[in-house]
Design an enzyme around this catalytic site. Sequence first.
Site, PDB file in Angstrom:
ATOM      1  N   HIS A   1       0.848  -1.195   0.000  1.00  0.00           N
ATOM      2  CA  HIS A   1       0.000   0.000   0.000  1.00  0.00           C
ATOM      3  C   HIS A   1       0.880   1.240   0.000  1.00  0.00           C
ATOM      4  CE1 HIS A   1       1.088   0.378   4.216  1.00  0.00           C
ATOM      5  NE2 HIS A   1       0.607  -0.828   4.465  1.00  0.00           N
TER       6      HIS A   1
HETATM    7  P1  TYD Z   1      -1.682  -2.628   7.394  1.00  0.00           P
HETATM    8  O1  TYD Z   1      -1.202  -1.231   7.568  1.00  0.00           O
HETATM    9  O2  TYD Z   1      -2.325  -2.977   6.084  1.00  0.00           O
HETATM   10  O3  TYD Z   1      -0.491  -3.655   7.691  1.00  0.00           O
HETATM   11  P2  TYD Z   1       0.868  -3.918   6.869  1.00  0.00           P
HETATM   12  O4  TYD Z   1       1.253  -2.648   6.216  1.00  0.00           O
HETATM   13  O5  TYD Z   1       1.849  -4.289   7.894  1.00  0.00           O
HETATM   14  O6  TYD Z   1       0.649  -5.068   5.981  1.00  0.00           O
HETATM   15  O7  TYD Z   1      -2.675  -2.964   8.581  1.00  0.00           O
HETATM   16  C1  TYD Z   1      -3.210  -4.254   8.777  1.00  0.00           C
HETATM   17  C2  TYD Z   1      -4.515  -4.114   9.533  1.00  0.00           C
HETATM   18  O8  TYD Z   1      -4.292  -3.520  10.815  1.00  0.00           O
HETATM   19  C3  TYD Z   1      -5.548  -3.245   8.826  1.00  0.00           C
HETATM   20  O9  TYD Z   1      -6.827  -3.844   9.003  1.00  0.00           O
HETATM   21  C4  TYD Z   1      -5.524  -1.944   9.568  1.00  0.00           C
HETATM   22  C5  TYD Z   1      -5.075  -2.331  10.960  1.00  0.00           C
HETATM   23  N1  TYD Z   1      -4.251  -1.297  11.607  1.00  0.00           N
HETATM   24  C6  TYD Z   1      -4.779  -0.568  12.670  1.00  0.00           C
HETATM   25  O10 TYD Z   1      -5.938  -0.754  13.083  1.00  0.00           O
HETATM   26  N2  TYD Z   1      -3.997   0.371  13.266  1.00  0.00           N
HETATM   27  C7  TYD Z   1      -2.716   0.618  12.857  1.00  0.00           C
HETATM   28  O11 TYD Z   1      -2.019   1.484  13.431  1.00  0.00           O
HETATM   29  C8  TYD Z   1      -2.192  -0.136  11.739  1.00  0.00           C
HETATM   30  C9  TYD Z   1      -0.798   0.076  11.239  1.00  0.00           C
HETATM   31  C10 TYD Z   1      -3.005  -1.087  11.159  1.00  0.00           C
END
Ligand code: TYD
Length: 138
Positions: free
Chosen positions: A53
């Site tokens: 992302h």
């Molecule tokens: P995401 O940022 O997509 O994880 P990564 O970049 O590590 O693959 O986040 C994964 C899930 O966690 C998504 O449903 C959003 C949630 N999330 C939160 O609720 N709070 C946060 O601070 C973060 C980073 C993610």
Amino acid sequence: MSLLDQVKVFEFPKISDPRGNLSFVEGARHIPFSIKRVYYIYDVPGGETRGGHAHKTCSSVLIALSGSLDVRLTDGENEVTITLNRANKGVLTPPGLWRTMHNFTTGTVVLALASHLYEEEDYIRDYDEFLEYVKTLK
Ligand code: TYD
């Protein structure tokens, strides 16, 4: 000038000690934004990829507190890969870049210091949408 030029690798202080090493990160001194949120990624199964992302406004600094991983950042044309493999090394990932994290070794723990609170509206999770978005930044 690409946003990739704003990617910065930091080496944080390391106090070596026979009792174990200590590193520290100071807000205004080491991190170029005010830290609003801290999150961490751990228990990543072998072969798994995280990220995938971009953010519209949120910057972060990633540190592998334990283990190692590769952080791949692209502006849609060029890419850089930074290997985080020391607990006192960090990478600043500015907004507007697509980020993926690969090659986690077993037991890797990634600490993220973020400039903004979690807001799903700040994410671009579709790569084609990201490619359209970066055109608006030029
Ligand atoms: P995401 O940022 O997509 O994880 P990564 O970049 O590590 O693959 O986040 C994964 C899930 O966690 C998504 O449903 C959003 C949630 N999330 C939160 O609720 N709070 C946060 O601070 C973060 C980073 C993610």
